[in-house]
Design an enzyme around this catalytic site. Structure first.
Site, mmCIF file in Angstrom:
data_model
loop_
_atom_site.group_PDB
_atom_site.id
_atom_site.type_symbol
_atom_site.label_atom_id
_atom_site.label_comp_id
_atom_site.label_asym_id
_atom_site.label_seq_id
_atom_site.Cartn_x
_atom_site.Cartn_y
_atom_site.Cartn_z
ATOM 1 N N LYS A 32 0.845 -1.215 0.000
ATOM 2 C CA LYS A 32 0.000 0.000 0.000
ATOM 3 C C LYS A 32 0.875 1.257 0.000
ATOM 4 C CE LYS A 32 -2.182 -0.864 3.891
ATOM 5 N NZ LYS A 32 -1.557 -2.151 4.284
ATOM 6 N N ARG B 146 -9.387 1.152 8.856
ATOM 7 C CA ARG B 146 -8.892 -0.187 9.201
ATOM 8 C C ARG B 146 -9.918 -0.988 9.971
ATOM 9 N NH1 ARG B 146 -3.102 0.857 9.147
ATOM 10 N NH2 ARG B 146 -1.821 -0.866 9.801
ATOM 11 N N ARG C 107 12.039 -5.976 3.876
ATOM 12 C CA ARG C 107 11.990 -4.543 4.203
ATOM 13 C C ARG C 107 12.960 -4.236 5.349
ATOM 14 N NH1 ARG C 107 6.205 -1.816 5.267
ATOM 15 N NH2 ARG C 107 6.192 -2.872 7.256
ATOM 16 N N ARG D 141 11.371 -0.256 11.879
ATOM 17 C CA ARG D 141 10.146 0.007 12.645
ATOM 18 C C ARG D 141 10.051 -0.922 13.851
ATOM 19 N NH1 ARG D 141 5.056 0.496 8.576
ATOM 20 N NH2 ARG D 141 4.123 -0.533 10.371
ATOM 21 N N ARG E 199 -0.199 -7.985 13.849
ATOM 22 C CA ARG E 199 -0.743 -7.073 12.837
ATOM 23 C C ARG E 199 -1.579 -7.842 11.813
ATOM 24 N NH1 ARG E 199 4.737 -4.482 11.135
ATOM 25 N NH2 ARG E 199 3.598 -3.431 9.475
HETATM 26 P P1 AMP Z 1 1.004 1.015 9.325
HETATM 27 O O1 AMP Z 1 2.178 1.939 9.131
HETATM 28 O O2 AMP Z 1 -0.175 1.403 8.466
HETATM 29 O O3 AMP Z 1 1.364 -0.430 9.185
HETATM 30 O O4 AMP Z 1 0.508 1.230 10.829
HETATM 31 C C1 AMP Z 1 1.345 0.942 11.920
HETATM 32 C C2 AMP Z 1 0.528 0.850 13.196
HETATM 33 O O5 AMP Z 1 -0.114 2.112 13.449
HETATM 34 C C3 AMP Z 1 -0.607 -0.160 13.174
HETATM 35 O O6 AMP Z 1 -0.182 -1.472 13.485
HETATM 36 C C4 AMP Z 1 -1.532 0.409 14.245
HETATM 37 O O7 AMP Z 1 -1.037 0.173 15.557
HETATM 38 C C5 AMP Z 1 -1.418 1.899 13.983
HETATM 39 N N1 AMP Z 1 -2.403 2.352 12.979
HETATM 40 C C6 AMP Z 1 -2.145 2.888 11.763
HETATM 41 N N2 AMP Z 1 -3.287 3.197 11.120
HETATM 42 C C7 AMP Z 1 -4.299 2.838 11.955
HETATM 43 C C8 AMP Z 1 -5.711 2.883 11.852
HETATM 44 N N3 AMP Z 1 -6.339 3.351 10.757
HETATM 45 N N4 AMP Z 1 -6.427 2.429 12.922
HETATM 46 C C9 AMP Z 1 -5.840 1.969 14.031
HETATM 47 N N5 AMP Z 1 -4.507 1.873 14.185
HETATM 48 C C10 AMP Z 1 -3.732 2.309 13.152
#
Ligand code: AMP
Length: 194
Positions: free
Chosen positions: A13, A88, A127, A139, A150
């Site tokens: 994404k 999400r 990654r 990360r 996740r």
């Molecule tokens: P990402 O970078 O999109 O993989 O997001 C990393 C982490 O941020 C996720 O595992 C969640 O803990 C939090 N997070 C990001 N976007 C959301 C969302 N829309 N709703 C809830 N938690 C989020």
């Protein structure tokens, strides 16, 4: 263009959002990036979100809905945006539908990147290797345990969004296993026919 990119962690994404934002000159709204920035800045939201994010769980709907609503109001979103990692959960999707309606905006499409789950762990591992090789910071949630969480969160809370957007008639599915350029081309194609 207002677009949502849906898909599990590691589906590409973020990569696709970056290519599309450069091409269409609209911002990528990644709630993950916004939350990581809040953590790094030590804001109130960052303090509340850090432990939850590190473990791979989802931050509360209330926090992310507010962040996105405020972000969409900024001037650089006037010509559109690409949502990456939001919504999400079904309640987030409902909140987004409500906030777009209230702001007088509509989506051009919701693109679901379909990927083979076995590939996701391998993508996360590569990654991590690439980040280390480039001298970057890995990360905190890119480790096998948090990644597993996740994926579980995705299956339980995010995968049902496909049905939500199928119901609104906005869902478009794209093969996320193809090479990066082919995936971009496919996204552009499905959006043209939307
Ligand atoms: P990402 O970078 O999109 O993989 O997001 C990393 C982490 O941020 C996720 O595992 C969640 O803990 C939090 N997070 C990001 N976007 C959301 C969302 N829309 N709703 C809830 N938690 C989020």
């Amino acid at each position: 263009m207002r677009l949502i990119l849906l898909g599990p962690p590691g589906a590409g994404k973020g990569t696709q959002a970056k290519v599309l934002t450069e091409k269409h000159r609209i911002p990528q709204l990644s709630t993950g990036d916004m939350l990581r920035a809040a953590v790094a800045a030590g804001t109130e939201v960052g303090k509340r979100a850090k432990a939850v994010m590190d473990s791979g769980e989802l931050v509360s709907d209330e926090i992310v809905n507010q962040i996105v609503s405020e972000r969409i109001d900024q001037a650089d979103c006037a010509n559109g945006f690409i949502l990456d990692g939001y919504p999400r959960t079904v309640p987030q999707a409902e909140a987004l539908t409500g906030m777009l309606k209230q702001k007088g905006l509509r989506l051009d499409g919701v693109v679901n990147l379909k990927v083979d789950e076995d590939a996701l762990v391998r993508r996360m591992e590569s990654r991590v290797r690439e980040t280390i090789a480039a001298g970057g910071k890995v990360r905190a949630d890119d480790n096998p345990e948090s990644f597993k969480k996740r994926l579980e969160e995705y299956r339980e809370k995010t995968a049902p969004l496909a049905d939500y957007y199928r119901g609104t008639g906005e869902l478009r599915s794209v093969d996320g296993m193809a090479d990066m350029k082919a995936v971009t081309a496919e996204i552009e194609k499905v959006l043209e026919t939307a």
